[in-house]
Every structure is written in structure tokens, then in C-alpha cells.
Scaffold this motif. Structure first.
Motif, PDB file in Angstrom:
ATOM      1  N   LEU A   1      13.734  16.899 -50.902  1.00  0.00           N
ATOM      2  CA  LEU A   1      13.295  17.837 -49.870  1.00  0.00           C
ATOM      3  C   LEU A   1      11.932  17.460 -49.290  1.00  0.00           C
ATOM      4  O   LEU A   1      11.546  17.953 -48.230  1.00  0.00           O
ATOM      5  CB  LEU A   1      13.235  19.256 -50.437  1.00  0.00           C
TER       6      LEU A   1
ATOM      7  N   PHE B   1      20.290  25.229 -37.115  1.00  0.00           N
ATOM      8  CA  PHE B   1      20.385  24.121 -36.163  1.00  0.00           C
ATOM      9  C   PHE B   1      20.489  24.658 -34.739  1.00  0.00           C
ATOM     10  O   PHE B   1      21.246  25.588 -34.469  1.00  0.00           O
ATOM     11  CB  PHE B   1      21.614  23.254 -36.456  1.00  0.00           C
TER      12      PHE B   1
ATOM     13  N   LYS C   1      20.526  26.387 -46.118  1.00  0.00           N
ATOM     14  CA  LYS C   1      20.818  25.569 -44.940  1.00  0.00           C
ATOM     15  C   LYS C   1      19.833  25.861 -43.828  1.00  0.00           C
ATOM     16  O   LYS C   1      19.555  27.015 -43.511  1.00  0.00           O
ATOM     17  CB  LYS C   1      22.247  25.860 -44.466  1.00  0.00           C
ATOM     18  N   ASN C   2      19.265  24.785 -43.256  1.00  0.00           N
ATOM     19  CA  ASN C   2      18.334  24.991 -42.155  1.00  0.00           C
ATOM     20  C   ASN C   2      19.092  25.260 -40.852  1.00  0.00           C
ATOM     21  O   ASN C   2      20.136  24.666 -40.591  1.00  0.00           O
ATOM     22  CB  ASN C   2      17.393  23.787 -41.978  1.00  0.00           C
TER      23      ASN C   2
ATOM     24  N   ARG D   1      11.322  14.557 -48.201  1.00  0.00           N
ATOM     25  CA  ARG D   1      11.522  13.518 -47.179  1.00  0.00           C
ATOM     26  C   ARG D   1      12.652  13.841 -46.192  1.00  0.00           C
ATOM     27  O   ARG D   1      12.681  13.278 -45.097  1.00  0.00           O
ATOM     28  CB  ARG D   1      11.805  12.158 -47.843  1.00  0.00           C
ATOM     29  N   VAL D   2      13.570  14.727 -46.554  1.00  0.00           N
ATOM     30  CA  VAL D   2      14.680  15.058 -45.646  1.00  0.00           C
ATOM     31  C   VAL D   2      14.817  16.570 -45.531  1.00  0.00           C
ATOM     32  O   VAL D   2      14.250  17.331 -46.313  1.00  0.00           O
ATOM     33  CB  VAL D   2      16.014  14.454 -46.127  1.00  0.00           C
ATOM     34  N   LYS D   3      15.631  16.999 -44.555  1.00  0.00           N
ATOM     35  CA  LYS D   3      15.859  18.427 -44.332  1.00  0.00           C
ATOM     36  C   LYS D   3      16.851  18.982 -45.358  1.00  0.00           C
ATOM     37  O   LYS D   3      17.624  18.225 -45.960  1.00  0.00           O
ATOM     38  CB  LYS D   3      16.389  18.648 -42.914  1.00  0.00           C
ATOM     39  N   PRO D   4      16.829  20.298 -45.563  1.00  0.00           N
ATOM     40  CA  PRO D   4      17.731  20.915 -46.542  1.00  0.00           C
ATOM     41  C   PRO D   4      19.203  20.562 -46.343  1.00  0.00           C
ATOM     42  O   PRO D   4      19.945  20.402 -47.323  1.00  0.00           O
ATOM     43  CB  PRO D   4      17.485  22.413 -46.334  1.00  0.00           C
ATOM     44  N   ASN D   5      19.662  20.433 -45.095  1.00  0.00           N
ATOM     45  CA  ASN D   5      21.073  20.126 -44.857  1.00  0.00           C
ATOM     46  C   ASN D   5      21.485  18.809 -45.500  1.00  0.00           C
ATOM     47  O   ASN D   5      22.613  18.657 -45.979  1.00  0.00           O
ATOM     48  CB  ASN D   5      21.362  20.082 -43.353  1.00  0.00           C
ATOM     49  N   SER D   6      20.579  17.828 -45.512  1.00  0.00           N
ATOM     50  CA  SER D   6      20.880  16.540 -46.141  1.00  0.00           C
ATOM     51  C   SER D   6      21.026  16.717 -47.649  1.00  0.00           C
ATOM     52  O   SER D   6      21.941  16.154 -48.269  1.00  0.00           O
ATOM     53  CB  SER D   6      19.770  15.524 -45.850  1.00  0.00           C
TER      54      SER D   6
END
Length: 392
Positions: free
Chosen positions: A130, A174, A171-172, A132-137
Motif C-alpha cells: 500500500l 474510481f 476499494k478506492n 507504493r500502489v493503490k488499494p485496488n491493486s
């Protein structure tokens, strides 16, 4: 009884056991007696004898065979090979990328066995990702690990799935970008006469996904009934380090298979494209690529337009003409935003875009549906006008 002897180390007796693994390899295991060397030899010998009698050699994983004693990273590799035959090739490509590029590099230095992986280990993995990437990843990583460990439970390699005890990220939200009507006019103008013109019109007017644009075939166009049927997709993915085209007669979901009206302007554009392709075939002769004869989005030599080429060329087109950057997929969002702006109900937009359920459409585009809010406000004004006058 396994073989063994005592060994002195740092003033303490150690029992050194020697045994054969299931793979036929000779191994040794050191176990401390915690007894000082001085005055404890007889006691240490008794401990050694009892340990030799009761010692059960640990199960060693055999290469190519699933085992509860194998490393978690080795299990993930083997599970991936098992899963390959049960899922779509595009799904496998996605799983492989996450396992090989993200999950294994993180866990490999830890040398944890499959049975040693805990909810705490997985939760820590999520927290690190988290950063380095968004929650969805991370939610995607969660789904892959959960599915793999579920398989481990089903095959009796572990007794319970540690991922069940882990809190996955929220989930972020979109919100896709989209062009205004004026921006779309500018885009159509700069795309006119280029290889991107047809894909851009398909994506923006019909709201097609990139895979649906490139997968559109002449056999899906009914010039008699004036309909266009979305029923075939073309994607590309990495399989074992190679870029592979994946053509499929199945769309993303059942609802994605849909028949839409062929408007006169687009009908004329397609007929012109048909005549152009026929001319290219005549001029190029045997040099023309006949593998993609039924596909609409091909170049002058009959070669299919590649997914990555479409994405990259679209971005370069915008930059070259000073247009605001959006993704090719955002043309689909532009389609939805223009439909909403012109009063098309959300349910009809769901059917036009081919979403599997209404909630998907509502979740993505509810923030754009300002017209319905105005209508609601007007209805409330009408219904409560008398009360409002009294209050005034």
C-alpha cells in the motif's frame, strides 16, 4: 533408528543426527542438549539414544510435487501451473504477473514454508504494498493469494486459510476522465483520415472497450437490419515472457454481448472502410495478410491493429495536437457522460455499455448524473410549493 553422535560446540553437547530424505539425500540435523560438556557426558549419551529412537525425519518436498513442507514461494509457482488450465489465458497472464513480479519477490527472502505463512505475514505484505500502489491493486493480490491458499486447504496441505483472517484494503473510488462535446469535436478533427479514426469513433459513440473495438468483425455488422453486434474480443497478454494475441468469441460478461443500432453516419463510414479494404487486398495481392480478413480494424496490409499500438498511438495523437490527455478507455466514459448529459436514463446506459448489473453503472457514473438531481429538485419544488410559500 537414525544414526547420530554427540558433538561439542561452545562448551555444550549437541546431538548430530544423520538420516536419508524421501528424495534419497543424506542430511544431518543438529539439536542442542543444553547440557554443559563438563560432567554431563553420560546424561548426554542417554538423551542422544532416546532422540535417535523417536526422531522422525521431516518430510522433504520433492521437486514437482506439492508438499506442506515446501516453501510458500515454491507453492505459489506450482499453484500457478495448476491454475493455468482452469482459467482464461488473460486471467492467467494477470495472475502470473502478480505472482512472479510482486508476491514471490516479497516472500522469497523470508524463506517461509507453506505451513508457516500466517495472517500476520500476509497483512504485513499488504501494508508494504500500500506504500507504493493503490488499494485496488492490493485487492487483486489478496484475491490471488486467497485463491491459492484455498487450493492448499482443499488438497490437505494446510488445515485453514490464513487469508480468511486478513483485512483486505477498502476499494478506492474510481472516477474516469472524459471529454466534453467540444473536446470530442477537436479529437474527431485531428483523427480524421488516420488509422485511429475508426477505433476512436467506435469507442466514443458506442462506448466499446478496447478489446471490443479491435475484436469487431464484418460478420457482426448487419447492413440489412442496420445493427452492430458486440460478440468478439481481441486482447494481448504476456505468457511465459512472450506477447500473445488472444481472440475470443466471449465478451467480458454475458451482458457485454449486445446488439446496437447502426446509425446512418456510421453505416456510411463502415461501407467506405469495406471498399477501402477490398482495394488494399486487390493492390497488395499475395502480400496482404489474410489471417484477419473478417476484422474491421486492420491496416493497409491486412495486419490487425495491436492493443498496445492503439493505446500508445492514441496518447501520441493527443500530445501531438495539444489535446488534454485521457486514456483510450476514457472514451467509453465520455460516451456515458454524454448520454447522461442528454437525459438518457442510467438503466439504458447500462445496457448500451454492456455492464453486468445496474450497480456497476451507477457506482461509476452517479457523480455525473446531475440532470436527475435537477429533476428531483424540481419535483420536490412542485410538490412542496404550497408549504414553501407558507414558510416564506
Amino acid at each position: 533408528m537414525v544414526a547420530g553422535h554427540l558433538q561439542e560446540k561452545n562448551g555444550t553437547y549437541y546431538m548430530v543426527l544423520s538420516y536419508n530424505t524421501t528424495a534419497g539425500k543424506r542430511k544431518t540435523k543438529w539439536i542442542s542438549t543444553k547440557l554443559p560438556v563438563k560432567g554431563n557426558k553420560k546424561k548426554a549419551e542417554e538423551m542422544l539414544y532416546e532422540t535417535r529412537k523417536t526422531f522422525i525425519p521431516p518430510e522433504e518436498p520433492v521437486e514437482g510435487v506439492l508438499s506442506s513442507e515446501m516453501l510458500f514461494t515454491d507453492f505459489m509457482k506450482m499453484w500457478l501451473a495448476v491454475a493455468k488450465s482452469t482459467i482464461k489465458i488473460t486471467t492467467y497472464s494477470s495472475y502470473a504477473a502478480m505472482v512472479n513480479n510482486i508476491i514471490i519477490p516479497y516472500f522469497e527472502p523470508k524463506k517461509l514454508k507453506l505451513t508457516e505463512i500466517s495472517a500476520k505475514d500476509i497483512q504485513q505484505f499488504y501494508l508494504v504494498q500500500l506504500e507504493r500502489v493503490k488499494p485496488n491493486s492490493v485487492i487483486h493480490y489478496h484475491a490471488v493469494i486467497h485463491r491459492a491458499m484455498k487450493y492448499a486447504v482443499r488438497t490437505d496441505l494446510i488445515t485453514s486459510n490464513p487469508v480468511d483472517k486478513v483485512d483486505r484494503p477498502k476499494k478506492n473510488a474510481f472516477q474516469g476522465s472524459f471529454y466534453s462535446e467540444d473536446e470530442m469535436q477537436d479529437l474527431f478533427e485531428v483523427a480524421r483520415g488516420t488509422k485511429l479514426e475508426l477505433p476512436i469513433v467506435l469507442a466514443s459513440f458506442y462506448g466499446l472497450r478496447r478489446s471490443e473495438v479491435l475484436g469487431l468483425k464484418w460478420s457482426a455488422i448487419d447492413f440489412q437490419q442496420n445493427t452492430i453486434t458486440i460478440q468478439h474480443t481481441l486482447t494481448a497478454c504476456q505468457i511465459d515472457g512472450k506477447l500473445v494475441e488472444v481472440a475470443s468469441d466471449t465478451t467480458k460478461t454475458k451482458s457485454s454481448r449486445r446488439t446496437l443500432p447502426l446509425i446512418p453516419q456510421f453505416r456510411d463510414m463502415l461501407l467506405q472502410r469495406w471498399e477501402m479494404q477490398e482495394e488494399y487486398k486487390r493492390v497488395c495481392g499475395r502480400c496482404y495478410n489474410r489471417k484477419y480478413l473478417d476484422y474491421i480494424c486492420v491496416d493497409e496490409m491486412g495486419n490487425i491493429i495491436k492493443p498496445d499500438y492503439l493505446t500508445d498511438s492514441f496518447s501520441k495523437l493527443l500530445a501531438r495536437h495539444g489535446l488534454r490527455h485521457i486514456r483510450f478507455h476514457d472514451l467509453r466514459h465520455t460516451c456515458a457522460s454524454l448520454l447522461l448529459k442528454n437525459g438518457v436514463p442510467m438503466k439504458q446506459i447500462q445496457e448500451w455499455l454492456g455492464h453486468s448489473d445496474f450497480s456497476t453503472t451507477a457506482n461509476i457514473y452517479a457523480h455525473l448524473d446531475y440532470n436527475s438531481k435537477l429533476n428531483s429538485a424540481q419535483a420536490m419544488m412542485t410538490g412542496m410549493s404550497a408549504a414553501l410559500i407558507t414558510v416564506g
